[in-house]
Design a protein around this motif. Structure first.
Motif, PDB file in Angstrom:
ATOM      1  N   ILE A 141       0.814  -1.214   0.000  1.00  0.00           N
ATOM      2  CA  ILE A 141       0.000   0.000   0.000  1.00  0.00           C
ATOM      3  C   ILE A 141       0.849   1.266   0.000  1.00  0.00           C
ATOM      4  O   ILE A 141       0.333   2.355  -0.222  1.00  0.00           O
ATOM      5  N   SER A 142       2.153   1.116   0.257  1.00  0.00           N
ATOM      6  CA  SER A 142       3.033   2.290   0.265  1.00  0.00           C
ATOM      7  C   SER A 142       4.440   1.853  -0.085  1.00  0.00           C
ATOM      8  O   SER A 142       4.774   0.666  -0.051  1.00  0.00           O
ATOM      9  N   GLU A 143       5.256   2.837  -0.398  1.00  0.00           N
ATOM     10  CA  GLU A 143       6.662   2.601  -0.715  1.00  0.00           C
ATOM     11  C   GLU A 143       7.492   3.625   0.030  1.00  0.00           C
ATOM     12  O   GLU A 143       7.060   4.762   0.237  1.00  0.00           O
ATOM     13  N   ILE A 157      17.455   3.433   0.268  1.00  0.00           N
ATOM     14  CA  ILE A 157      17.187   2.544  -0.862  1.00  0.00           C
ATOM     15  C   ILE A 157      15.864   2.906  -1.539  1.00  0.00           C
ATOM     16  O   ILE A 157      15.802   3.094  -2.762  1.00  0.00           O
ATOM     17  N   ARG A 158      14.831   2.988  -0.751  1.00  0.00           N
ATOM     18  CA  ARG A 158      13.470   3.140  -1.280  1.00  0.00           C
ATOM     19  C   ARG A 158      12.972   4.580  -1.291  1.00  0.00           C
ATOM     20  O   ARG A 158      11.919   4.865  -1.862  1.00  0.00           O
ATOM     21  N   GLY A 159      13.695   5.470  -0.615  1.00  0.00           N
ATOM     22  CA  GLY A 159      13.279   6.865  -0.603  1.00  0.00           C
ATOM     23  C   GLY A 159      12.239   7.170   0.461  1.00  0.00           C
ATOM     24  O   GLY A 159      11.955   6.366   1.348  1.00  0.00           O
ATOM     25  N   GLY A 160      11.670   8.359   0.358  1.00  0.00           N
ATOM     26  CA  GLY A 160      10.657   8.787   1.304  1.00  0.00           C
ATOM     27  C   GLY A 160       9.323   8.109   1.049  1.00  0.00           C
ATOM     28  O   GLY A 160       9.109   7.440   0.037  1.00  0.00           O
ATOM     29  N   GLY A 188       3.982  -2.610   3.784  1.00  0.00           N
ATOM     30  CA  GLY A 188       4.718  -1.402   3.454  1.00  0.00           C
ATOM     31  C   GLY A 188       5.869  -1.330   4.434  1.00  0.00           C
ATOM     32  O   GLY A 188       5.926  -2.125   5.381  1.00  0.00           O
ATOM     33  N   GLN A 189       6.787  -0.397   4.247  1.00  0.00           N
ATOM     34  CA  GLN A 189       7.846  -0.261   5.238  1.00  0.00           C
ATOM     35  C   GLN A 189       7.260   0.094   6.608  1.00  0.00           C
ATOM     36  O   GLN A 189       7.771  -0.333   7.631  1.00  0.00           O
TER      37      GLN A 189
END
Length: 471
Positions: A141-143, A157-160, A188-189
């Motif tokens: 659902i998020s990155e 690695i994945r950004g904000g 998600g993170q």
């Protein structure tokens, strides 16, 4: 053209691997299970900690040594984090594909083979191949992440944080359910930070018809959204299972990690969840050996573990990662000391998890069927229970050769990381179907696994039953 994918890392990486497969399939490629038959080998790497980085690099070297004539593409977090360095030093890889480029994998593959890239349509939500067990799917659902924990390389690695819209997530959930998926694992993170509001998303999913589970994974404890507890209270398709990575309990270490909570505030959160949802299952992770961790800090963590009584607990040793704020911290803990502390936590957790699983003995619950189990790999019988009736556990009796066994999961067991359900069906009963949901009575515990006997056939109705009938 044929491709083979070698996946590494977490569930988020798995979704990326599935997206890679979807794009290649759309471009006319065919996935194969045997690398011998592949034209292209893709390593979907993990770059989170040192051990994972080594594992991914070693995979590239091993595949190149074994198949010098094949094309090798290194994808995933390692390519994202160290692209410039890898382009210069990792000649064994024919190309790199970062996390941001997964949708462009077909063009990258075409370039490796000197062919023209196809203009592909957008991926239909929920249409990608699934690499997990039948009946279950991860929904990212998020990155990225905005928490900036001092030990964590994820933002590098994945950004904000970037969040999908509620309608977009809902479209994917609908498509997956239409395919027969029974468990939606929202990942998600840190899904606590889902910006449209996690409770709003869950309320939207609650409007979908049918019989399915919704499992929530990776909820940051410092901003756990208490309003999500309303959903399992009124709709038991939303599992009272929470994966909350507390990491530590010492105020000194938590502060250095960039956490705002404390051991006491975290215990208060656990008390709130369990008071609202008496059947709640809690998984967590601890990190040992963080810079400056003293024996006093570690004793606080051991005490927290005993008071928290987690159902499931994973333990990791600190990995010093360049680019993180903890990288330059002094008073580093020896690796041997960190590993010893990890082992002590793990040993202390064994009786806690066994006791927590005993509470399910005697209960009748829904169980998601995953795969048939060979009698040769059946766990030893263990009649450990919490006062439940074990009279129907005839394993080891005269009917053993006629009975059949399957592996599955109850609501208290997340995919891949927790114990399993060993499902027994009696002689003459209908075969189970991977990906289906049945009712099973828990007859005992074998190690961390729960044993059960099927009490109801495949459940396909839209009616919703309680994950746990009694506690």
């Amino acid at each position: 053209m044929f491709y083979f994918i070698d996946p590494f890392g977490c569930a988020k990486n798995q979704v990326d691997a599935e997206t890679i497969m979807s794009r290649l399939n759309e471009a006319g490629w065919t996935a194969v299970d045997d690398p011998e038959a592949a034209d292209l080998i893709i390593i979907n790497s993990c770059g989170f900690i040192e051990a994972a980085k080594r594992e991914s690099i070693n995979a590239v070297l091993a595949w190149r040594n074994h198949y010098p004539e094949k094309k090798i593409l290194l994808a995933g977090c390692l390519s994202q984090r160290y692209r410039a360095e890898l382009e210069e030093t990792l000649n064994e890889a024919d190309g790199l594909l970062s996390c941001d480029e997964v949708n462009d994998v077909s063009a990258k593959a075409a370039n490796l083979f000197g062919s023209a890239a196809l203009d592909l349509p957008d991926i239909r939500p929920g249409s990608r191949p699934l690499l997990g067990f039948p009946g279950s799917a991860y929904v990212k659902i998020s990155e990225g992440c905005n928490n900036a924990c001092s030990f964590c390389a994820i933002p590098l690695i994945r950004g904000g944080l970037r969040c999908r819209s509620i309608p977009d997530v809902l479209d994917e959930c609908t498509a997956l359910l239409d395919r027969g998926i029974k468990e939606l694992c929202l990942i998600g993170q840190d899904i606590s930070s889902y910006e449209p509001g996690l409770a709003a998303l869950l309320n939207a999913i609650a409007g979908l018809p049918g019989r399915f589970w919704v499992r929530l994974l990776y909820l940051h404890p410092d901003h756990f959204p208490l309003d999500i507890l309303d959903l399992p209270e009124r709709d038991n398709r939303f599992l009272p299972y929470f994966d909350i990575p507390f990491q530590h309990a010492s105020p000194h270490i938590l502060g250095a990690m960039g956490r705002t909570g404390s051991g006491e505030s975290y215990l208060t959160l656990l008390d709130t969840i369990r008071r609202r949802l008496p059947g709640a299952v809690i998984r967590s992770t601890f990190l040992t050996g963080f810079p400056g961790e003293t024996e006093d800090d570690f004793r606080l963590l051991l005490d927290f573990q005993q008071r928290a009584r987690f159902d499931w607990l994973g333990v990791f040793t600190y990995s010093r990662e360049e680019g993180t704020s903890a990288y330059a911290m002094k008073n580093r803990v020896a690796k041997k000391t960190a590993a010893g502390r990890k082992a002590r936590i793990e040993e202390a957790q064994i009786p806690i998890t066994e006791e927590q699983m005993n509470r399910f003995v005697g209960q009748t619950m829904d169980v998601l069927v995953e795969e048939a189990l060979s009698p040769a790999v059946l766990p030893p019988q263990n009649n450990s229970n919490s006062g439940g009736d074990n009279s129907d556990n005839n394993s080891g009796g005269d009917n053993d050769e006629q009975e059949k066994f399957w592996l599955g999961r109850f609501f208290c067991q997340a995919p891949e990381v927790d114990g399993a359900a060993v499902i027994r069906i009696s002689s003459g009963a209908d075969e189970l179907r991977p990906g289906s949901m049945v009712r099973g009575k828990v007859s005992g515990r074998a190690g961390f696994d729960l044993e059960c006997m099927v009490t109801s056939p495949v459940l396909e109705s839209s009616a919703v039953t309680s994950p746990v009938l009694e506690l």
